[in-house]
Write an enzyme that holds these catalytic residues in place. Structure first.
Site, PDB file in Angstrom:
ATOM      1  N   GLY A 193       0.841  -1.208   0.000  1.00  0.00           N
ATOM      2  CA  GLY A 193       0.000   0.000   0.000  1.00  0.00           C
ATOM      3  C   GLY A 193       0.867   1.246   0.000  1.00  0.00           C
ATOM      4  O   GLY A 193       1.838   1.326   0.757  1.00  0.00           O
ATOM      5  N   ARG A 216       1.048  -4.976  -5.051  1.00  0.00           N
ATOM      6  CA  ARG A 216       1.189  -6.139  -4.164  1.00  0.00           C
ATOM      7  C   ARG A 216       1.383  -7.322  -5.104  1.00  0.00           C
ATOM      8  O   ARG A 216       0.403  -7.861  -5.623  1.00  0.00           O
ATOM      9  CB  ARG A 216      -0.066  -6.330  -3.316  1.00  0.00           C
ATOM     10  CG  ARG A 216      -0.385  -5.129  -2.418  1.00  0.00           C
ATOM     11  CD  ARG A 216      -1.572  -5.439  -1.538  1.00  0.00           C
ATOM     12  NE  ARG A 216      -2.190  -4.243  -0.989  1.00  0.00           N
ATOM     13  CZ  ARG A 216      -1.799  -3.627   0.127  1.00  0.00           C
ATOM     14  NH1 ARG A 216      -0.779  -4.071   0.804  1.00  0.00           N
ATOM     15  NH2 ARG A 216      -2.432  -2.550   0.566  1.00  0.00           N
ATOM     16  N   GLY A 218       5.776  -2.271   3.679  1.00  0.00           N
ATOM     17  CA  GLY A 218       5.404  -2.875   4.962  1.00  0.00           C
ATOM     18  C   GLY A 218       5.988  -4.268   5.135  1.00  0.00           C
ATOM     19  O   GLY A 218       6.982  -4.619   4.481  1.00  0.00           O
ATOM     20  N   ASP A 219       5.354  -5.082   5.969  1.00  0.00           N
ATOM     21  CA  ASP A 219       5.965  -6.382   6.292  1.00  0.00           C
ATOM     22  C   ASP A 219       6.078  -7.319   5.084  1.00  0.00           C
ATOM     23  O   ASP A 219       7.057  -8.061   4.959  1.00  0.00           O
ATOM     24  CB  ASP A 219       5.269  -7.058   7.482  1.00  0.00           C
ATOM     25  CG  ASP A 219       3.770  -7.168   7.314  1.00  0.00           C
ATOM     26  OD1 ASP A 219       3.250  -6.689   6.284  1.00  0.00           O
ATOM     27  OD2 ASP A 219       3.119  -7.739   8.200  1.00  0.00           O
ATOM     28  N   GLY A 220       5.108  -7.259   4.164  1.00  0.00           N
ATOM     29  CA  GLY A 220       5.185  -8.085   2.949  1.00  0.00           C
ATOM     30  C   GLY A 220       6.402  -7.692   2.122  1.00  0.00           C
ATOM     31  O   GLY A 220       7.113  -8.544   1.568  1.00  0.00           O
ATOM     32  N   THR A 250       4.212   2.739   5.524  1.00  0.00           N
ATOM     33  CA  THR A 250       2.802   2.333   5.572  1.00  0.00           C
ATOM     34  C   THR A 250       2.066   3.262   6.519  1.00  0.00           C
ATOM     35  O   THR A 250       2.583   3.588   7.590  1.00  0.00           O
ATOM     36  CB  THR A 250       2.625   0.868   6.039  1.00  0.00           C
ATOM     37  OG1 THR A 250       1.266   0.676   6.446  1.00  0.00           O
ATOM     38  CG2 THR A 250       3.508   0.489   7.215  1.00  0.00           C
ATOM     39  N   ASP A 297      -0.378   2.556   8.275  1.00  0.00           N
ATOM     40  CA  ASP A 297      -0.940   1.836   9.427  1.00  0.00           C
ATOM     41  C   ASP A 297      -0.059   1.876  10.685  1.00  0.00           C
ATOM     42  O   ASP A 297      -0.531   1.599  11.776  1.00  0.00           O
ATOM     43  CB  ASP A 297      -1.181   0.365   9.075  1.00  0.00           C
ATOM     44  CG  ASP A 297      -2.291   0.183   8.058  1.00  0.00           C
ATOM     45  OD1 ASP A 297      -2.902   1.195   7.665  1.00  0.00           O
ATOM     46  OD2 ASP A 297      -2.537  -0.964   7.642  1.00  0.00           O
ATOM     47  N   ASP A 336       2.011  -0.276  11.486  1.00  0.00           N
ATOM     48  CA  ASP A 336       1.923  -1.618  12.083  1.00  0.00           C
ATOM     49  C   ASP A 336       3.217  -2.418  11.935  1.00  0.00           C
ATOM     50  O   ASP A 336       3.194  -3.633  11.833  1.00  0.00           O
ATOM     51  CB  ASP A 336       0.749  -2.390  11.465  1.00  0.00           C
ATOM     52  CG  ASP A 336       0.910  -2.602   9.976  1.00  0.00           C
ATOM     53  OD1 ASP A 336       1.724  -1.900   9.369  1.00  0.00           O
ATOM     54  OD2 ASP A 336       0.222  -3.473   9.420  1.00  0.00           O
ATOM     55  N   ARG A 347     -17.265  17.008  12.530  1.00  0.00           N
ATOM     56  CA  ARG A 347     -17.654  17.521  13.854  1.00  0.00           C
ATOM     57  C   ARG A 347     -18.511  18.784  13.716  1.00  0.00           C
ATOM     58  O   ARG A 347     -19.521  18.940  14.406  1.00  0.00           O
ATOM     59  CB  ARG A 347     -16.370  17.804  14.643  1.00  0.00           C
ATOM     60  CG  ARG A 347     -16.505  18.652  15.864  1.00  0.00           C
ATOM     61  CD  ARG A 347     -17.042  17.926  17.056  1.00  0.00           C
ATOM     62  NE  ARG A 347     -16.077  17.020  17.658  1.00  0.00           N
ATOM     63  CZ  ARG A 347     -16.400  16.114  18.571  1.00  0.00           C
ATOM     64  NH1 ARG A 347     -17.655  15.998  18.959  1.00  0.00           N
ATOM     65  NH2 ARG A 347     -15.496  15.329  19.089  1.00  0.00           N
ATOM     66  N   GLY A 398      -6.534   0.692   8.705  1.00  0.00           N
ATOM     67  CA  GLY A 398      -5.707  -0.008   9.681  1.00  0.00           C
ATOM     68  C   GLY A 398      -6.226  -1.422   9.779  1.00  0.00           C
ATOM     69  O   GLY A 398      -7.047  -1.732  10.639  1.00  0.00           O
ATOM     70  N   ARG A 399      -5.773  -2.254   8.836  1.00  0.00           N
ATOM     71  CA  ARG A 399      -6.283  -3.626   8.736  1.00  0.00           C
ATOM     72  C   ARG A 399      -5.934  -4.435   9.972  1.00  0.00           C
ATOM     73  O   ARG A 399      -6.768  -5.110  10.543  1.00  0.00           O
ATOM     74  CB  ARG A 399      -5.667  -4.259   7.491  1.00  0.00           C
ATOM     75  CG  ARG A 399      -6.287  -5.563   7.091  1.00  0.00           C
ATOM     76  CD  ARG A 399      -5.738  -6.069   5.785  1.00  0.00           C
ATOM     77  NE  ARG A 399      -4.398  -5.551   5.477  1.00  0.00           N
ATOM     78  CZ  ARG A 399      -3.925  -5.395   4.255  1.00  0.00           C
ATOM     79  NH1 ARG A 399      -4.676  -5.684   3.239  1.00  0.00           N
ATOM     80  NH2 ARG A 399      -2.711  -4.959   4.052  1.00  0.00           N
ATOM     81  N   GLY A 411     -11.242  14.275  19.895  1.00  0.00           N
ATOM     82  CA  GLY A 411     -12.186  14.257  21.018  1.00  0.00           C
ATOM     83  C   GLY A 411     -13.332  13.287  20.796  1.00  0.00           C
ATOM     84  O   GLY A 411     -14.488  13.585  21.135  1.00  0.00           O
TER      85      GLY A 411
HETATM   86  O1  F6P Z   1      -1.658  -1.445   4.636  1.00  0.00           O
HETATM   87  C1  F6P Z   1      -2.174  -0.203   4.359  1.00  0.00           C
HETATM   88  C2  F6P Z   1      -3.632  -0.290   4.014  1.00  0.00           C
HETATM   89  O2  F6P Z   1      -4.050   1.017   3.698  1.00  0.00           O
HETATM   90  C3  F6P Z   1      -4.542  -0.900   5.079  1.00  0.00           C
HETATM   91  O3  F6P Z   1      -4.879  -0.001   6.100  1.00  0.00           O
HETATM   92  C4  F6P Z   1      -5.711  -1.317   4.258  1.00  0.00           C
HETATM   93  O4  F6P Z   1      -6.402  -2.362   4.867  1.00  0.00           O
HETATM   94  C5  F6P Z   1      -5.075  -1.778   2.990  1.00  0.00           C
HETATM   95  O5  F6P Z   1      -3.852  -1.100   2.883  1.00  0.00           O
HETATM   96  C6  F6P Z   1      -5.900  -1.522   1.754  1.00  0.00           C
HETATM   97  O6  F6P Z   1      -5.261  -2.073   0.676  1.00  0.00           O
HETATM   98  P1  F6P Z   1      -5.614  -1.748  -0.852  1.00  0.00           P
HETATM   99  O7  F6P Z   1      -5.063  -0.391  -1.158  1.00  0.00           O
HETATM  100  O8  F6P Z   1      -4.923  -2.813  -1.607  1.00  0.00           O
HETATM  101  O9  F6P Z   1      -7.088  -1.749  -0.956  1.00  0.00           O
END
Ligand code: F6P
Length: 354
Positions: free
Chosen positions: A15, A76, A106-108, A129, A131, A133, A158, A174-175, A189
């Site tokens: 991503g 990906r 990211g991790d992948g 990323t 996220d 994460d 708001r 944030g998967r 808030g």
């Molecule tokens: O890993 C980043 C992220 O934005 C996640 O928060 C989300 O679930 C995923 O990528 C969405 O992936 P894609 O862009 O392939 O729909």
């Protein structure tokens, strides 16, 4: 002795995240500044498989430090996970004399980097990323920008919630991790924050909202992390039925992945890119460049990925075998500290949402 590099590659994978361009720029200029050529690999690992590469000069990265997305594209790439795809990637590296690669993602992305390193192409990863994460780094590139986008959007919601005495349930990306929901929930808030890491007390939230309404509160924001899979619309419905507050649902989705990176992300990306090149040219590989307590430091990629699986409760049999008891204890300690920090923030969010 350190390997003598003449040419390296840079790619972005997984991503996209704001600040990836700043990282690419940093890698390109830092390498050229050290007398090493850089090839951009387009569309992540797919660019290696499909021979989609281009020699970059300093000029190719002009004016991208402040742009969102990734100028060298991302993907990906499932084909890269299979041996034939991997072999094609290695052939491309050989064809262009690419001795090492800085991989941003990211991790992948890091697992791909490990696979390539194993087959003789030295790789170093940079966490990019939104996220956040990647357990081994305090911040990943894109996280800060994404959160700033969320708070801008939610501040707008708001305004209209307040005018109409409504609630807005907002779902953010944030998967696997609720960092964005947690921190933006505090910063906007929010009356409540629902995420995967901590059990959500729906009944207590509804009772709290009823009390707040009786006290005269008109507008409510409730943050929900994407990881809860479909819970946002359900929660909206229940809040409306039980509190009597008209409720809307907004999913911010990919809006939050775009946009110009913040100062923090530009700086983080610039520092990480330079560090990655520095390490690669010193003959190092299989590292992830992390931000730890403000410092930019390299960490063994295998260690970082294992730590990550430990934190996410995804360890498999044998994962810890290569590590010493001291290393395992250090990982456990780090995971415990991260969980405690997360939970402290959640408590603060609850305490302040009255
Ligand atoms: O890993 C980043 C992220 O934005 C996640 O928060 C989300 O679930 C995923 O990528 C969405 O992936 P894609 O862009 O392939 O729909």
């Amino acid at each position: 002795m350190a390997q003598k590099f003449r040419r390296i590659g840079v790619l972005t994978s997984g991503g996209d995240a704001p600040g990836m361009n700043a990282a690419v720029r940093s890698v390109v200029r830092s390498a050229i500044g050290r007398g090493v050529e850089v090839m951009a690999i387009y569309g992540g690992y797919r660019g290696l498989i499909e021979d989609d590469v281009k020699m970059f000069t300093e000029r190719d990265v002009s004016n991208i430090i402040g742009t969102g997305g990734t100028a060298i594209y991302s993907d990906r790439c499932l084909e890269f996970k299979e041996e034939p795809g991997m072999q094609k990637a290695i052939a491309t590296c050989k064809k262009y004399d690419i001795d090492g690669i800085v991989t941003i993602g990211g991790d992948g992305t890091f697992r791909g980097a490990m696979d390539l390193t194993k087959r003789g192409v030295a790789c170093i990863g940079i966490p990019g990323t939104i996220d956040n994460d990647i357990t081994s780094t305090d911040h990943s590139i894109g996280f800060d920008t994404a959160m700033n986008t969320v708070i801008e959007m939610v501040d707008r919601l708001r305004d209209t919630c307040e005018s109409h005495a409504r609630c807005n349930v907002v779902e953010v990306m944030g998967r696997d991790a609720g960092y964005i929901a947690l921190q933006t929930g505090i910063a906007t808030g929010a009356a409540a924050i629902a995420l995967k890491e901590i059990p959500f007390d729906e009944e207590a939230t509804i009772q709290k909202m009823i009390k707040m309404k009786e006290q005269g509160k008109r507008g409510f924001i409730v943050m929900v992390a994407e990881g809860l899979e479909g819970y946002g619309p359900v929660l909206r419905q229940r809040i409306q039925e039980r509190t009597g507050v008209e409720s809307k649902y907004a999913c911010l989705a990919h809006v939050v992945r775009g946009g110009n990176p913040t100062l923090r992300d530009r700086l983080l990306a610039s520092r990480m890119g330079d560090k990655a090149v520095d390490m690669l040219l010193a003959g190092q590989s299989n590292l992830v460049i992390c931000e730890r307590k403000g410092d930019i430091v390299p960490l063994d990629i295998h260690y970082a990925l294992t730590l990550d699986r430990m934190y996410k409760g995804k360890l498999k049999d044998g994962d810890l075998d290569p590590f010493t008891p001291e290393q395992i204890a250090a990982m456990e300690e780090e995971c415990a500290a991260k969980r405690a920090a997360f939970s402290d923030l959640y408590d603060i969010a609850n305490l302040l949402s009255k």
